[in-house]
Scaffold this motif. Structure first.
Motif, PDB file in Angstrom:
ATOM      1  N   TYR A  69     -22.493  33.145  -4.744  1.00  0.00           N
ATOM      2  CA  TYR A  69     -23.608  32.444  -4.119  1.00  0.00           C
ATOM      3  C   TYR A  69     -24.587  31.923  -5.172  1.00  0.00           C
ATOM      4  CZ  TYR A  69     -27.259  31.168  -0.887  1.00  0.00           C
ATOM      5  OH  TYR A  69     -28.190  30.451  -0.181  1.00  0.00           O
ATOM      6  N   ALA A  70     -24.832  32.699  -6.213  1.00  0.00           N
ATOM      7  CA  ALA A  70     -25.739  32.248  -7.279  1.00  0.00           C
ATOM      8  C   ALA A  70     -25.193  30.987  -7.944  1.00  0.00           C
ATOM      9  CB  ALA A  70     -25.945  33.351  -8.312  1.00  0.00           C
ATOM     10  N   CYS A  71     -23.903  30.962  -8.211  1.00  0.00           N
ATOM     11  CA  CYS A  71     -23.290  29.766  -8.804  1.00  0.00           C
ATOM     12  C   CYS A  71     -23.363  28.592  -7.845  1.00  0.00           C
ATOM     13  CB  CYS A  71     -21.836  30.035  -9.180  1.00  0.00           C
ATOM     14  SG  CYS A  71     -21.634  31.114 -10.595  1.00  0.00           S
ATOM     15  N   TRP A  72     -23.016  28.829  -6.587  1.00  0.00           N
ATOM     16  CA  TRP A  72     -22.995  27.768  -5.582  1.00  0.00           C
ATOM     17  C   TRP A  72     -24.382  27.164  -5.407  1.00  0.00           C
ATOM     18  CZ3 TRP A  72     -25.040  27.653  -0.459  1.00  0.00           C
ATOM     19  CH2 TRP A  72     -24.543  26.628   0.364  1.00  0.00           C
ATOM     20  N   GLU A  73     -25.362  28.007  -5.208  1.00  0.00           N
ATOM     21  CA  GLU A  73     -26.716  27.521  -4.960  1.00  0.00           C
ATOM     22  C   GLU A  73     -27.365  26.967  -6.226  1.00  0.00           C
ATOM     23  OE1 GLU A  73     -29.636  26.312  -2.615  1.00  0.00           O
ATOM     24  OE2 GLU A  73     -27.925  27.436  -1.838  1.00  0.00           O
ATOM     25  N   GLY A  74     -27.252  27.705  -7.321  1.00  0.00           N
ATOM     26  CA  GLY A  74     -27.914  27.302  -8.551  1.00  0.00           C
ATOM     27  C   GLY A  74     -27.329  26.051  -9.166  1.00  0.00           C
ATOM     28  N   LEU A  75     -26.010  25.998  -9.287  1.00  0.00           N
ATOM     29  CA  LEU A  75     -25.383  24.804  -9.852  1.00  0.00           C
ATOM     30  C   LEU A  75     -25.523  23.613  -8.915  1.00  0.00           C
ATOM     31  CD1 LEU A  75     -22.202  26.296 -11.538  1.00  0.00           C
ATOM     32  CD2 LEU A  75     -24.304  25.514 -12.632  1.00  0.00           C
ATOM     33  N   GLY A  76     -25.472  23.885  -7.609  1.00  0.00           N
ATOM     34  CA  GLY A  76     -25.704  22.818  -6.632  1.00  0.00           C
ATOM     35  C   GLY A  76     -27.098  22.242  -6.781  1.00  0.00           C
ATOM     36  N   LEU A  77     -28.084  23.126  -6.931  1.00  0.00           N
ATOM     37  CA  LEU A  77     -29.464  22.687  -7.125  1.00  0.00           C
ATOM     38  C   LEU A  77     -29.611  21.862  -8.403  1.00  0.00           C
ATOM     39  CD1 LEU A  77     -32.561  22.883  -6.479  1.00  0.00           C
ATOM     40  CD2 LEU A  77     -32.539  24.933  -7.891  1.00  0.00           C
ATOM     41  N   ALA A  78     -29.026  22.341  -9.480  1.00  0.00           N
ATOM     42  CA  ALA A  78     -29.119  21.628 -10.746  1.00  0.00           C
ATOM     43  C   ALA A  78     -28.442  20.255 -10.659  1.00  0.00           C
ATOM     44  CB  ALA A  78     -28.485  22.460 -11.865  1.00  0.00           C
ATOM     45  N   LEU A  79     -27.269  20.214 -10.067  1.00  0.00           N
ATOM     46  CA  LEU A  79     -26.540  18.941  -9.986  1.00  0.00           C
ATOM     47  C   LEU A  79     -27.216  17.948  -9.049  1.00  0.00           C
ATOM     48  CD1 LEU A  79     -22.861  20.236 -10.029  1.00  0.00           C
ATOM     49  CD2 LEU A  79     -24.076  18.991 -11.837  1.00  0.00           C
ATOM     50  N   ILE A  80     -27.741  18.419  -7.913  1.00  0.00           N
ATOM     51  CA  ILE A  80     -28.396  17.476  -7.000  1.00  0.00           C
ATOM     52  C   ILE A  80     -29.701  16.982  -7.598  1.00  0.00           C
ATOM     53  CG2 ILE A  80     -29.702  19.097  -5.546  1.00  0.00           C
ATOM     54  CD1 ILE A  80     -27.834  15.917  -4.430  1.00  0.00           C
ATOM     55  N   THR A  81     -30.360  17.799  -8.402  1.00  0.00           N
ATOM     56  CA  THR A  81     -31.564  17.335  -9.088  1.00  0.00           C
ATOM     57  C   THR A  81     -31.210  16.244 -10.089  1.00  0.00           C
ATOM     58  OG1 THR A  81     -32.622  19.490  -8.806  1.00  0.00           O
ATOM     59  CG2 THR A  81     -33.528  18.050 -10.503  1.00  0.00           C
ATOM     60  N   LEU A  82     -30.116  16.433 -10.805  1.00  0.00           N
ATOM     61  CA  LEU A  82     -29.673  15.402 -11.742  1.00  0.00           C
ATOM     62  C   LEU A  82     -29.229  14.135 -11.002  1.00  0.00           C
ATOM     63  CD1 LEU A  82     -27.776  17.603 -14.340  1.00  0.00           C
ATOM     64  CD2 LEU A  82     -30.069  16.610 -14.548  1.00  0.00           C
ATOM     65  N   CYS A  83     -28.549  14.300  -9.875  1.00  0.00           N
ATOM     66  CA  CYS A  83     -28.150  13.139  -9.073  1.00  0.00           C
ATOM     67  C   CYS A  83     -29.370  12.394  -8.536  1.00  0.00           C
ATOM     68  CB  CYS A  83     -27.265  13.564  -7.900  1.00  0.00           C
ATOM     69  SG  CYS A  83     -25.603  14.046  -8.373  1.00  0.00           S
ATOM     70  N   ALA A  84     -30.416  13.128  -8.199  1.00  0.00           N
ATOM     71  CA  ALA A  84     -31.629  12.503  -7.674  1.00  0.00           C
ATOM     72  C   ALA A  84     -32.255  11.565  -8.696  1.00  0.00           C
ATOM     73  CB  ALA A  84     -32.624  13.574  -7.243  1.00  0.00           C
ATOM     74  N   THR A  85     -32.058  11.863  -9.970  1.00  0.00           N
ATOM     75  CA  THR A  85     -32.595  10.954 -10.991  1.00  0.00           C
ATOM     76  C   THR A  85     -31.877   9.602 -10.930  1.00  0.00           C
ATOM     77  OG1 THR A  85     -31.112  11.759 -12.729  1.00  0.00           O
ATOM     78  CG2 THR A  85     -33.249  12.853 -12.521  1.00  0.00           C
ATOM     79  N   LEU A  86     -30.618   9.612 -10.513  1.00  0.00           N
ATOM     80  CA  LEU A  86     -29.889   8.350 -10.344  1.00  0.00           C
ATOM     81  C   LEU A  86     -30.386   7.570  -9.126  1.00  0.00           C
ATOM     82  CD1 LEU A  86     -26.262   9.609 -11.070  1.00  0.00           C
ATOM     83  CD2 LEU A  86     -27.822   8.433 -12.642  1.00  0.00           C
ATOM     84  N   LEU A  87     -31.016   8.296  -8.187  1.00  0.00           N
ATOM     85  CA  LEU A  87     -31.551   7.660  -6.977  1.00  0.00           C
ATOM     86  C   LEU A  87     -33.031   7.318  -7.129  1.00  0.00           C
ATOM     87  CD1 LEU A  87     -29.795   9.931  -4.332  1.00  0.00           C
ATOM     88  CD2 LEU A  87     -29.184   7.601  -4.975  1.00  0.00           C
ATOM     89  N   GLY A  88     -33.545   7.438  -8.352  1.00  0.00           N
ATOM     90  CA  GLY A  88     -34.901   6.985  -8.599  1.00  0.00           C
ATOM     91  C   GLY A  88     -35.955   8.061  -8.810  1.00  0.00           C
ATOM     92  N   GLU A  89     -35.608   9.335  -8.615  1.00  0.00           N
ATOM     93  CA  GLU A  89     -36.586  10.392  -8.866  1.00  0.00           C
ATOM     94  C   GLU A  89     -36.696  10.628 -10.370  1.00  0.00           C
ATOM     95  OE1 GLU A  89     -36.030  13.929  -6.530  1.00  0.00           O
ATOM     96  OE2 GLU A  89     -35.569  12.781  -4.727  1.00  0.00           O
ATOM     97  N   THR A  90     -37.864  11.096 -10.795  1.00  0.00           N
ATOM     98  CA  THR A  90     -38.063  11.318 -12.224  1.00  0.00           C
ATOM     99  C   THR A  90     -37.721  12.765 -12.592  1.00  0.00           C
ATOM    100  OG1 THR A  90     -40.385  11.832 -11.856  1.00  0.00           O
ATOM    101  CG2 THR A  90     -39.857   9.560 -12.444  1.00  0.00           C
ATOM    102  N   LEU A  91     -37.197  12.922 -13.766  1.00  0.00           N
ATOM    103  CA  LEU A  91     -36.855  14.235 -14.295  1.00  0.00           C
ATOM    104  C   LEU A  91     -37.927  14.605 -15.322  1.00  0.00           C
ATOM    105  CD1 LEU A  91     -34.733  16.461 -14.135  1.00  0.00           C
ATOM    106  CD2 LEU A  91     -33.506  15.331 -15.974  1.00  0.00           C
ATOM    107  N   THR A  92     -38.882  15.401 -14.869  1.00  0.00           N
ATOM    108  CA  THR A  92     -40.005  15.778 -15.718  1.00  0.00           C
ATOM    109  C   THR A  92     -39.652  16.993 -16.562  1.00  0.00           C
ATOM    110  OG1 THR A  92     -40.909  17.258 -14.041  1.00  0.00           O
ATOM    111  CG2 THR A  92     -41.635  14.942 -13.973  1.00  0.00           C
TER     112      THR A  92
END
Length: 126
Positions: A69-92
């Motif tokens: 669950y830690a891998c699923w949730e944590g890596l999912g969170l990290a990857l979707i945050t990185l994907c969000a930068t492709l959709l216009g969100e900023t990576l601070t």
């Protein structure tokens, strides 16, 4: 010694993470005003998330649930945050530091979890 069932569990877990990220990205992408088919996006998102949970359950049959669950949730969170930068969100810098903390937490949970077969798997082999 090579353990094919453990390899299959890790493949299921990685697939679950990819499907979770895909479903979330699709949800975000199809909800814009420019989207022609927002309900189709929701249907695809639900299919991805459902398949993701099913694969997570399969992975947890062989990988300890805390680590899976830690891998699923944590890596999912990290990857979707990185994907969000492709959709216009900023990576601070704050987000980058938070992602590093999440990844460190995943490693700590994984290292602190027993790597032997789960109790259910061990009982089934008896």
């Amino acid at each position: 010694m090579f353990d094919a069932s453990l390899l299959r569990a890790w493949i299921a877990l990685i697939s679950a993470i990819v499907l979770e990220v895909a479903g979330t990205a699709i949800m975000k992408g199809t909800q814009s005003a420019a989207s022609l088919w927002p309900m189709a996006g929701v249907a695809v998102m639900l299919a991805c998330v459902t398949a993701s949970y099913w694969l997570l359950a399969k992975a947890a049959q062989r990988i300890p649930i805390g680590a899976a669950y830690a891998c699923w949730e944590g890596l999912g969170l990290a990857l979707i945050t990185l994907c969000a930068t492709l959709l216009g969100e900023t990576l601070t810098l704050r987000r980058i530091l938070a992602l590093l903390a999440v990844l460190a937490g995943i490693l700590c949970i994984h290292w602190g979890t027993g790597h032997g077969p789960s109790t259910e798997h061990a009982e089934a082999q008896s």
